[in-house]
Design a protein around this motif. Structure first.
Motif, PDB file in Angstrom:
ATOM      1  N   CYS A  90       0.889  -1.144  -0.132  1.00  0.00           N
ATOM      2  CA  CYS A  90      -0.101  -0.081  -0.017  1.00  0.00           C
ATOM      3  C   CYS A  90       0.864   1.361  -0.036  1.00  0.00           C
ATOM      4  O   CYS A  90       1.873   1.375   0.940  1.00  0.00           O
ATOM      5  N   SER A  92       0.682   5.168   0.276  1.00  0.00           N
ATOM      6  CA  SER A  92      -0.069   6.359   0.436  1.00  0.00           C
ATOM      7  C   SER A  92       0.658   7.609  -0.018  1.00  0.00           C
ATOM      8  O   SER A  92       1.771   7.974   0.449  1.00  0.00           O
ATOM      9  N   THR A  93      -0.025   8.628  -0.401  1.00  0.00           N
ATOM     10  CA  THR A  93       0.413   9.603  -1.112  1.00  0.00           C
ATOM     11  C   THR A  93      -0.484  10.608  -1.554  1.00  0.00           C
ATOM     12  O   THR A  93      -1.784  10.472  -1.424  1.00  0.00           O
ATOM     13  N   GLY A  94      -0.184  11.967  -1.962  1.00  0.00           N
ATOM     14  CA  GLY A  94      -0.958  13.053  -2.317  1.00  0.00           C
ATOM     15  C   GLY A  94      -0.384  13.819  -3.324  1.00  0.00           C
ATOM     16  O   GLY A  94       0.682  13.793  -3.827  1.00  0.00           O
ATOM     17  N   VAL A 112      -5.632  13.004  -1.815  1.00  0.00           N
ATOM     18  CA  VAL A 112      -5.017  12.174  -1.046  1.00  0.00           C
ATOM     19  C   VAL A 112      -5.500  10.399  -1.220  1.00  0.00           C
ATOM     20  O   VAL A 112      -6.784  10.435  -1.376  1.00  0.00           O
ATOM     21  N   LEU A 113      -4.556   9.842  -1.353  1.00  0.00           N
ATOM     22  CA  LEU A 113      -4.943   8.427  -1.965  1.00  0.00           C
ATOM     23  C   LEU A 113      -4.002   7.349  -1.504  1.00  0.00           C
ATOM     24  O   LEU A 113      -2.972   7.575  -1.032  1.00  0.00           O
ATOM     25  N   ASN A 114      -4.509   6.128  -1.814  1.00  0.00           N
ATOM     26  CA  ASN A 114      -3.828   4.923  -1.379  1.00  0.00           C
ATOM     27  C   ASN A 114      -3.773   4.095  -2.690  1.00  0.00           C
ATOM     28  O   ASN A 114      -4.666   3.864  -3.374  1.00  0.00           O
ATOM     29  N   THR A 116      -3.011   0.235  -3.966  1.00  0.00           N
ATOM     30  CA  THR A 116      -2.868  -1.013  -3.429  1.00  0.00           C
ATOM     31  C   THR A 116      -2.429  -1.835  -4.403  1.00  0.00           C
ATOM     32  O   THR A 116      -2.946  -1.735  -5.489  1.00  0.00           O
ATOM     33  N   VAL A 140      -7.214   3.882  -4.323  1.00  0.00           N
ATOM     34  CA  VAL A 140      -8.419   4.332  -3.481  1.00  0.00           C
ATOM     35  C   VAL A 140      -8.477   5.827  -3.056  1.00  0.00           C
ATOM     36  O   VAL A 140      -7.335   6.293  -2.459  1.00  0.00           O
ATOM     37  N   LEU A 141      -9.338   6.547  -3.233  1.00  0.00           N
ATOM     38  CA  LEU A 141      -9.349   7.966  -2.766  1.00  0.00           C
ATOM     39  C   LEU A 141      -9.543   8.158  -1.253  1.00  0.00           C
ATOM     40  O   LEU A 141     -10.563   7.592  -0.820  1.00  0.00           O
ATOM     41  N   VAL A 142      -8.896   8.776  -0.555  1.00  0.00           N
ATOM     42  CA  VAL A 142      -8.962   9.129   0.823  1.00  0.00           C
ATOM     43  C   VAL A 142      -9.498  10.551   1.127  1.00  0.00           C
ATOM     44  O   VAL A 142     -10.650  10.570   1.678  1.00  0.00           O
ATOM     45  N   SER A 143      -9.307  11.505   0.377  1.00  0.00           N
ATOM     46  CA  SER A 143     -10.169  12.657   0.512  1.00  0.00           C
ATOM     47  C   SER A 143      -9.664  13.429  -0.815  1.00  0.00           C
ATOM     48  O   SER A 143      -8.653  13.329  -1.673  1.00  0.00           O
TER      49      SER A 143
END
Length: 455
Positions: A90, A92-94, A112-114, A116, A140-143
């Motif tokens: 996974c 995680s970055t933006g 901000v996304l993951n 995987t 996967v979008l986090v925000s």
């Protein structure tokens, strides 16, 4: 960096099957180092730079033009083992996506996304080497934040963002996973190069089988190849029992286990170097090495040589050295002959006084210098002396026990230690700093407890 280390290990795999002489267990602690693979490759930045370029076959995204990606955040990478499969990854970055929006004006989308993916362990068809290949990549979008006017209909904005991001992000981010693996493979493709042991031969770490994964660690079994300089392979002796890690180490920690059998095989490369001729009269704390001193232990020497003559000592190791290990203690067993001569005038060969068969043990202390295992010895016990021949008549070998014991410690052990300074190569995994390892002597093996945590 776990993926680098895993691929590096896989680069050593051959079709040869043999009993392992070394085991490597990579635990959860090594995951702290995976970050550098993506950092070193700068792959996300490269992908961002490519995002705005027109490429053949690429369709424009409806509602946005002059697409650019900027402000890519430093990725945070999390890995977990997938038993029997490989590694789950996974990232995680933006980043900020900019362009001209469908309503005109500049648009910014801050996401901000993951990312995987499963890194599955496969075997490369061209090279025959195992390798990781990513599959099942998802974004996967986090925000999501945007500067689109707040008075726009939320459904219209959400539909636009959803359409835009699902077109941009997978094609932008998923290739980054593959690109890092390509970068890793290229960088570590030559890891299986033979490593020299001085001028005596080489050691090459070859995989016994495919690495295996459990929920807590990855384990690799090596069948090291030890070859003399002439090309002859020294076979590892049958250890008689399965090689396995002892209990008691922290769950998720990493260790390298080297069997006593493997160390014995490596020492066979140095056997000839343990043969010495010593003709110094003054050695360490020993009394002068003359027939007069020897006569104090064997009176017949004084009758044969009323005038003192210098002694010349020849030690020959006639059996391969052997390493044994019990918890907390390791011994080097040496079997050979010790022959003493009385020196004569220059130009004349010395005269043999006696020839003894001997067996003695040296206690081994282990240490690490860079990527080499070092040994330092001291005399443990003189186990046996037996007279094979004598020019001075019969005598009791027991009379020489003290003399020979002191001689071995002062004259011979320093020679052995000098030879051992060459060191034995450890698996070249590069990111492992073996200097930080703690060394444990266990039953029939040496364990290096690896410190793989980042500061």
């Amino acid at each position: 960096m776990l993926r680098i280390l895993f691929l590096a290990l896989c680069g050593l795999l051959t079709h040869t099957r043999a009993d392992p002489g070394a085991l490597l267990r990579l635990g959860l602690d090594i995951m702290n180092q995976v970050q550098s693979a993506m950092d070193e490759s700068h792959i996300l930045e490269q992908m961002a730079a490519e995002a705005g370029k027109k490429r053949p076959g690429m369709k424009p995204i409806k509602g946005i033009t002059n697409l650019k990606v900027k402000d890519v955040q430093l990725p945070v990478i999390t890995l977990s083992f997938l038993p029997g499969v490989g590694i789950f990854q996974c990232v995680s970055t933006g980043m900020t996506i900019t362009g001209k929006s469908f309503i005109g004006g500049n648009m910014e989308i801050i996401v901000v996304l993951n990312i995987t993916a499963t890194n599955r362990l496969l075997q490369d068809e061209k090279t025959g080497l195992p390798t990781f290949k990513s599959e099942g990549c998802e974004v996967v979008l986090v925000s999501v934040k945007t500067n689109l006017p707040s008075n726009m209909l939320p459904k219209v904005v959400n539909k636009f963002l959803d359409s835009t991001l699902h077109k941009v992000l997978p094609s932008l981010m998923c290739p980054a996973i593959d690109a890092v693996l390509v970068y890793v493979n290229r960088k570590w493709a030559n890891l299986n190069a033979p490593m020299p042991v001085g001028q005596m031969g080489i050691v090459k770490y070859v995989l016994t089988s495919m690495p295996t994964t459990t929920a807590n660690y990855l384990q690799v079994a090596f069948s090291p190849v030890v070859q003399q300089q002439e090309g002859n392979t020294i076979q590892l002796a049958d250890a008689g029992e399965a090689l396995e890690f002892p209990e008691g180490y922290a769950e998720g920690s990493s260790q390298l286990l080297l069997s006593a059998t493997f160390l014995t095989t490596e020492l066979a490369l140095l056997q000839k170097s343990f043969n010495v001729n010593v003709q110094d009269m003054k050695i360490g704390k020993l009394p002068p090495q003359t027939t007069k001193t020897l006569a104090g232990f064997i009176p017949k020497v004084a009758k044969a040589y009323p005038k003192p003559k210098p002694l010349v000592t020849q030690i020959r190791i006639n059996k391969p050295p052997k390493v044994t290990m019990k918890t907390g203690k390791s011994l080097l067993h040496l079997h050979g002959t010790l022959e003493m001569f009385a020196a004569r005038r220059r130009g004349k060969a010395p005269v043999s006084l006696f020839l003894l068969e001997t067996h003695f043990n040296l206690k081994i202390q282990y240490s690490v210098r860079e990527d080499r295992l070092l040994m330092l010895t001291s005399l443990d016990r003189l186990l046996s002396l037996s007279r094979e021949s004598s020019s001075i008549g019969a005598f009791s070998e027991k009379e020489l026990t003290g003399f020979i014991t002191d001689y071995l410690q002062e004259a011979y052990v320093p020679v052995v230690n000098d030879v051992l300074q060459v060191g034995f190569p450890l698996p070249d995994l590069l990111d492992i700093d073996y200097n930080l390892a703690e060394l444990d002597i266990v039953e029939n093996a040496l364990v290096l407890v690896l410190d793989l945590k980042l500061d």
